[in-house]
Design a protein around this motif. Structure first.
Motif, short mmCIF file in Angstrom:
data_model
loop_
_atom_site.label_atom_id
_atom_site.label_comp_id
_atom_site.label_asym_id
_atom_site.label_seq_id
_atom_site.Cartn_x
_atom_site.Cartn_y
_atom_site.Cartn_z
N ARG A 1 0.81 -1.22 0.00
CA ARG A 1 0.00 0.00 0.00
C ARG A 1 0.85 1.27 0.00
O ARG A 1 0.32 2.35 -0.16
N GLY A 2 2.12 1.13 0.24
CA GLY A 2 2.97 2.33 0.28
C GLY A 2 4.43 1.97 0.22
O GLY A 2 5.13 2.25 -0.74
N CYS B 1 4.77 17.59 -2.53
CA CYS B 1 5.26 18.26 -3.74
C CYS B 1 6.78 18.31 -3.67
O CYS B 1 7.38 17.84 -2.71
N GLY B 2 7.39 18.88 -4.69
CA GLY B 2 8.84 18.99 -4.70
C GLY B 2 9.38 19.80 -3.54
O GLY B 2 8.71 20.71 -3.04
N HIS C 1 -3.21 12.34 -5.15
CA HIS C 1 -2.66 11.05 -4.76
C HIS C 1 -1.37 11.21 -3.97
O HIS C 1 -1.02 10.34 -3.15
N ARG C 2 -0.67 12.32 -4.17
CA ARG C 2 0.59 12.53 -3.44
C ARG C 2 0.34 12.91 -1.98
O ARG C 2 1.17 12.61 -1.12
N ASN D 1 1.06 10.77 3.57
CA ASN D 1 0.50 10.55 4.91
C ASN D 1 1.17 9.39 5.62
O ASN D 1 1.31 9.40 6.85
N ARG D 2 1.60 8.39 4.88
CA ARG D 2 2.27 7.25 5.52
C ARG D 2 3.59 7.68 6.14
O ARG D 2 4.01 7.13 7.16
N LEU D 3 4.26 8.70 5.53
CA LEU D 3 5.52 9.19 6.08
C LEU D 3 5.29 10.01 7.34
O LEU D 3 6.09 9.95 8.28
#
Length: 277
Positions: A104-105, A186-187, A222-223, A228-230
């Motif tokens: 999932r990630g 984002c970047g 989607h980013r 969110n997992r981080l």
């Protein structure tokens, strides 16, 4: 470990050629080493069993912006942190590699970091405060109280740099002379939202702004879900202060549970739409 210039460029190349996170590219690096993995992707020739890495990189492999990306990052005081670096938070990110989470990630290939805070130090004592972008005055008050209290007890505050709860959490940490970290979708060279440009600069001055995405990458729906997992993985615990029914904070909370991190939620008025989540 000291990463030489060629190794750093190889990591930067691979960090751009596939949309993060890319398990096939990470698997190829683990099998071949970063230099040979980058060479294999460029030449479109990988060992048997790693064809997925070619599929994941087919649209970007012929464009090598590694040197430009590293230069762009350096110009804004950012750096690329990789698993070869001493500050890589390997233990905190290990939970992203388990069978239940990798599909999932998964772990990031590398992380772009703006600011002086070491990533391994960040994970020693940190709490994520997340919640609604349309926070109520109650939510803002509770967020500020939690953030300042945590900072006074030596914890860093992790959040997503957004409006609402995120922004209040970061500002309260800064106002308490604490450390805070913004994880971006984002970047590393982009301040999103633009209204938080000065806030993000202050965060980088005393803490860190972190992203999986190379310079120039635009924010996308989607980013936000991917990042969110981080937020959850880099924090010792996650607290949802206030969240609507479709709040992205619920996704961060779900990741905290998957990763086995302590998860808290602030009680809200039963009549408040911002506390439904």
């Amino acid at each position: 470990m000291i990463v030489d210039e060629a190794g750093r460029a190889a990591w930067a190349y691979l960090a751009r050629v596939a949309e993060p996170p890319s398990a096939p590219v990470i698997d190829l690096v683990e099998a071949l080493g970063v230099l040979d993995a980058a060479h294999a992707i460029r030449k479109r020739s990988v060992p048997s069993g790693h064809d997925a890495a070619l599929l994941a990189t087919e649209s970007r492999a012929d464009v090598d912006r590694s040197r430009a990306d590293l230069d762009d990052a350096q110009r804004i005081g950012a750096r690329l942190v990789t698993p070869d670096d001493d500050e890589w938070p390997g233990y905190a990110l290990l939970s992203l590699a388990t069978a239940d989470t990798a599909a999932r990630g998964g772990v990031p290939l590398a992380l772009w970091v703006r600011g002086q805070m070491r990533l391994d130090d960040l994970t020693l004592a940190s709490v994520a405060l997340v919640g609604s972008r349309a926070a109520s005055s109650y939510g803002e008050h509770v967020t500020a109280t939690l953030a300042s209290g945590l900072c006074s007890n030596g914890f860093a505050i992790v959040s997503g740099g957004a409006f609402g709860v995120d922004g209040v959490a970061h500002r309260a940490a800064l106002g308490s002379a604490g450390q805070t970290v913004a994880v971006m979708a984002c970047g590393i060279d982009r301040d999103y939202p633009a209204a938080h440009t000065q806030l993000l600069r202050e965060i980088a001055r005393v803490g860190a702004v972190i992203s999986e995405y190379p310079p120039g990458t635009t924010a996308a729906k989607h980013r936000f879900l991917t990042r969110n997992r981080l937020v959850a993985a880099l924090s010792g615990a996650t607290v949802v202060v206030e969240a609507g029914r479709r709040s992205g904070a619920a996704n961060t909370a779900a990741w905290a549970r998957k990763l086995g991190r302590p998860l808290g939620a602030v009680p809200g008025p039963v009549t408040s739409a911002t506390s439904v989540g």
